[in-house]
Motif scaffolding. Structure first.
Motif: not given
Length: 451
Positions: A230-245
């Motif tokens: 992946a070029d960008i990894r994303y998540a919710a509630g877990m720090p990565t390239d793009a995420y929800a905090d």
């Protein structure tokens, strides 16, 4: 096949959510459009009202002669869900027509456009609809082929002069391998469709092939934890390239902060509930920022997003009664949906009506279904919806019910469900499934609104 030359289009299985989107698209272009489906539904009635004739009898003489000409102006589209012995299907072939799958036609349409394709065993419909809404609401513009009815636009297809198209990329039957996207999103890759793939490894191989078809200068945006490049990894509630905090519930609304790509969008309000939908929104934001849509317009669009029909859709919402309908038909989808319901309404007794979808899926994931369904307070379990499948010996709703650990559990018919709701008037009711359980929605709504 030059899609620009098409003047008449016939769709076999026109009532499907993806097929009906194509019917509307070609009708919008001014083509003569018609189709066949085995049963009349709300969606086919809408198509007829829009000027698209639909027949429900497998009789080739009922097909308008305009569609029978084997020339460059005629396109015949079919869905793999229709049986191979269908007369209309075979008679088109006997006339010499080349029949195209829905996915192949999407591939042809997207060839000349900047394509954003969203794949995943679940989450793809909401994520693709979120992306399409952000692009439309912000004024950026896009065409879109969606796997559900957008509540904002009351349609599964959006039209635009923009050269951008948003496509829901379906992994069933490896359909998404007809696409060559500029931006590819993968929301999930849990084991599913094992009747097609055999095992999870084969499924993952197809997702890898899909991502490998990305344009050389394209961008892949993949949920964190999935085993793909992946070029960008994303998540919710877990720090990565793009995420929800700082995901939080205020009243009955979800808020979060978006962090990624050198930016922070604080106090983002999402118009639909659920941590899983926050995660879908992170993917949509990431796509929109790749297109350089201003952050303020992205935030505004997310707040005004009304969701997708049958995805956490509120049917009744009063002080006394909450009734939500959802399309979930895989254990992980069920888990995400029920978790969001519990998070919003932790004090209410939860009554769930569930219709299993497919004998193979029920067999393959019986333990997972049982584990999740054991978390509700009262379960009304309908018989398995077979869709395209024949029964499998020993696989039925009784088999599943026996694995579920709660005591308040029942095998029911649709009429039993109506009687139960009429008598017990549950304070928190959900209907869940991908079959014809949606036929219960309006009757249950009427019962609950009848004070």
């Amino acid at each position: 096949m030059n899609i620009d030359n098409i003047r008449q289009v016939y769709l076999i299985g026109i009532g499907g959510i993806g097929m009906s989107a194509l019917a509307r698209y070609f009708r919008h272009l001014g083509c003569l459009v018609g189709g066949y489906d085995k049963t009349e539904t709300i969606l086919t009635k809408q198509l007829v009202a829009e000027g698209i004739p639909v027949t429900y009898t497998d009789d080739f003489t009922l097909v308008d002669d305009s569609f029978k000409a084997t020339d460059e102006h005629t396109l015949i589209i079919y869905t793999p869900a229709v049986p191979s012995e269908l007369g209309i299907l075979n008679q088109f072939q006997q006339l010499g027509h080349t029949l195209f799958k829905r996915s192949q036609v999407l591939g042809l349409i997207s060839q000349k456009r900047f394509t954003i394709a969203v794949a995943g065993t679940h989450g793809k419909t909401t994520t693709s609809t979120l992306i399409a809404h952000i692009l439309t609401d912000s004024g950026y513009g896009c065409a879109a082929f969606l796997g559900g009815i957008s509540t904002n636009y009351n349609s599964n297809v959006l039209f635009s002069d923009s050269k951008v198209v948003v496509v829901e990329a379906d992994e069933y039957d490896r359909s998404f391998l007809t696409l060559y996207p500029d931006i590819a999103v993968v929301t999930s890759a849990d084991a599913d469709h094992l009747d097609i793939y055999g095992d999870k490894n084969q499924l993952h191989e197809s997702f890898s092939l899909f991502l490998n078809q990305l344009h050389p200068d394209g961008i892949s945006i993949v949920k964190a934890g999935l085993p793909f490049e992946a070029d960008i990894r994303y998540a919710a509630g877990m720090p990565t390239d793009a995420y929800a905090d700082r995901i939080r519930v205020e009243g009955d609304a979800f808020f979060f902060d978006y962090i990624g790509q050198g930016a922070k969008l604080a106090n983002v309000h999402l118009g639909i509930p659920g941590k899983h939908n926050v995660e879908n929104a992170v993917a949509a934001i990431t796509v929109a920022r790749q297109l350089e849509i201003p952050d303020a317009k992205i935030v505004q669009a997310l707040s005004s997003f009304s969701g997708v029909k049958r995805r956490f859709e509120y049917i009744v919402k009063t002080d006394d009664t909450i009734y939500i309908d959802d399309y979930a038909h895989h254990p992980e989808e069920l888990r995400a949906f029920l978790s969001a319901v519990r998070q919003l309404y932790p004090e209410k007794k939860l009554t769930a009506v569930f219709q299993p979808h497919l004998f193979t899926r029920t067999r393959d994931f019986a333990d997972g279904f049982a584990e999740v369904l054991s978390e509700v307070d009262t379960l009304l379990l309908l018989e398995i919806y077979p869709a395209r499948e024949l029964p499998i010996k020993g696989v039925d709703s009784r088999m599943l019910l026996n694995k579920i650990t709660i005591t308040d559990k029942h095998i029911v018919t649709p009429d039993n469900v109506k009687d139960y709701v009429r008598k017990c008037r549950p304070e928190l009711l959900v209907t869940i499934g991908a079959g014809d359980i949606d036929l219960l929605v309006e009757p249950l709504k009427a019962i609950l609104k009848d004070a």
